[in-house]
Design an enzyme around this catalytic site. Sequence first.
Site, PDB file in Angstrom:
ATOM      1  N   GLU A  21       0.800  -1.226   0.040  1.00  0.00           N
ATOM      2  CA  GLU A  21       0.073  -0.060  -0.014  1.00  0.00           C
ATOM      3  C   GLU A  21       1.001   1.183   0.052  1.00  0.00           C
ATOM      4  O   GLU A  21       0.469   2.269   0.580  1.00  0.00           O
ATOM      5  CB  GLU A  21      -0.960   0.038   1.288  1.00  0.00           C
ATOM      6  CG  GLU A  21      -1.871  -1.024   1.319  1.00  0.00           C
ATOM      7  CD  GLU A  21      -2.678  -1.529   0.130  1.00  0.00           C
ATOM      8  OE1 GLU A  21      -2.958  -0.487  -0.762  1.00  0.00           O
ATOM      9  OE2 GLU A  21      -2.942  -2.700  -0.279  1.00  0.00           O
ATOM     10  N   GLY A  22       1.947   1.372  -0.716  1.00  0.00           N
ATOM     11  CA  GLY A  22       2.937   2.295  -0.770  1.00  0.00           C
ATOM     12  C   GLY A  22       4.024   2.238   0.377  1.00  0.00           C
ATOM     13  O   GLY A  22       3.830   2.391   1.384  1.00  0.00           O
TER      14      GLY A  22
END
Length: 596
Positions: A441-442
């Site tokens: 998610e980054g």
Amino acid sequence: MAYQPPVRDHLFLLRDVLEIDRYSNLPAFADASMDVVEQIITEAAKFTGEVLAPLNSVGDKHGCTWNPDFTVTPPPGFKEAYKQLCEGGWTGLGSDPAYGGQGLPHVVNLSFSEMSSSANMAFSMYPGLAHGAYSAIHTGGTDEQKQTYLPKMVTGEWTGTMNLTEPQCGTDLGMLRTKAVPQADGSYRITGQKIWISAGEHDMSDNIVHLVLARIEGAPAGVKGISLFIVPKFFPNADGSVGARNEGVKCVGLEEKMGIHGNATCVMQYEDAVGYLIGEENSGLKLMFVMMNEARLGVGLQGVAQGEAAYQAARDFAKDRLQGRSLTGPKNPDGPADPIIVHPDVRRMLLDSRAVIEGGRAFLFWTALHGDLMHQHPDEAVRQKAGDYMGLLTPVLKGYLTDKGFKACVDGMQVHGGSGFTEHFPASQYLRDCRIALIYEGTNGIQALDLVGRKLASSGGRAVMSWFAEIDAFVEANSADEKLKPFIEGLAGAKAQQQDATMWLMQNGLANPDNAGAASTDYMHLFGLTGLAYMWALMAKVSLAKIAAGDTDPFYENKLVVGRYYLERVLPETAAHLAKLKTGSATMMALPAEAF
């Protein structure tokens, strides 16, 4: 001992610190009195502790199995546990009642999610990803799409996924190649490969609703030309049943991973698969960010959840393991040695973990409450401030809490000594499972860049100015309380350092963007430390009030001791982050690439 859901701590936050009963005038809170919430959390603890936790090591050891017919078999016991999850109504806790959900506040749903993730991180990702897909369809879908998909996703009969990453593009989605070709009937044909798709294939639900980012032929280059599509594994029939197979959707393999073995991390191949546009053409990224922001908060929660489980295992081990004698004389004189919990350095590791986990949990719950206010409060100014906080704090919660949650898992293994490096104890699994949280998610470096590059400057810095003003107001309102004084002084000092760092970034980041990049991770940690200082001040205020009112429950005095430990032993890290941040980027960028 096995993982024990921290029910007492959750109820303390919801009832006493956040006082959620104050919001009974808002729709989600109307049916969520603390009596009801206590019953829900007590039952959540039973389900996660008794059903999910025993399957954690099973999932780790067995993993998922990819079959030649492109299906995936989850670990033993997962399918039965998933059925119990659905039958208990846990998949619809925070979902819209219009589609069969219970409509409870997100902050209550977060409590269940933390327990679920601590008990079995790999399992909890199946319903977690499905809720993210539900949210995107709920936000951007047509009425027909909502009626078709959401009721089944709320009950858990159908699960969902998010398909962003491709072999050549992860964070840089502008490089995305998956294509969508319009058809005469209004559908699209989707072709491309997606990798690292969590819960991409399994047999626990009747259908899997894939949300896929793709580029319509002729769309603009880069991120401005990306659209979002619903690509179901099976086509829905008009009566809500499952119809024919979408033959162009296949899981062609599973990733061999360091951890979360119980979750099916799939390579998904789309070959002329039938898909349906959600929202407008070329606006898919905006909708996908609905999922991604929810997922980022969920990943921050995973850091706290795995840290909590690792702390509990290390604490129990430290109480039982006999090695050496206390520096101040034997504490177990009738035994051959003292339990290692008598040693200051073991206590350092345990208290480092506990102070950050309990503060981090409070920060997550506090932020989730603002998410509820953002959606439901009648006052536009309250909604705006809450929305500002959600945007500003999401990268902090994801980045800081997963960094610190992983450190708790590392320290938990260290407390176990050589035993922790074996698979006879749970320390290794917690550490391996938690490690992905810093990446997906980054990555945390991307979160830090998002914070300093986008979120600080958004709306002219309105969000961070509100943050500073809120802390100033709390400090001023409580400055006369002598017993609370250490917490107030600690918070005021951390806030001053964060404000100093913010001004430095404003002055030096624009002049040389590398300065902002070089400072970003230290700034994110400085923000996280300040946030936890605020949470500890809030928790200390409540605890002192309870003690002053004559409550003799040792919970409150223990809370104050852990809070003081945070002030004395953790919060001083702010000074180091500020000093490093102010050195700028010159030395960091001076070494030529070929010299590395």
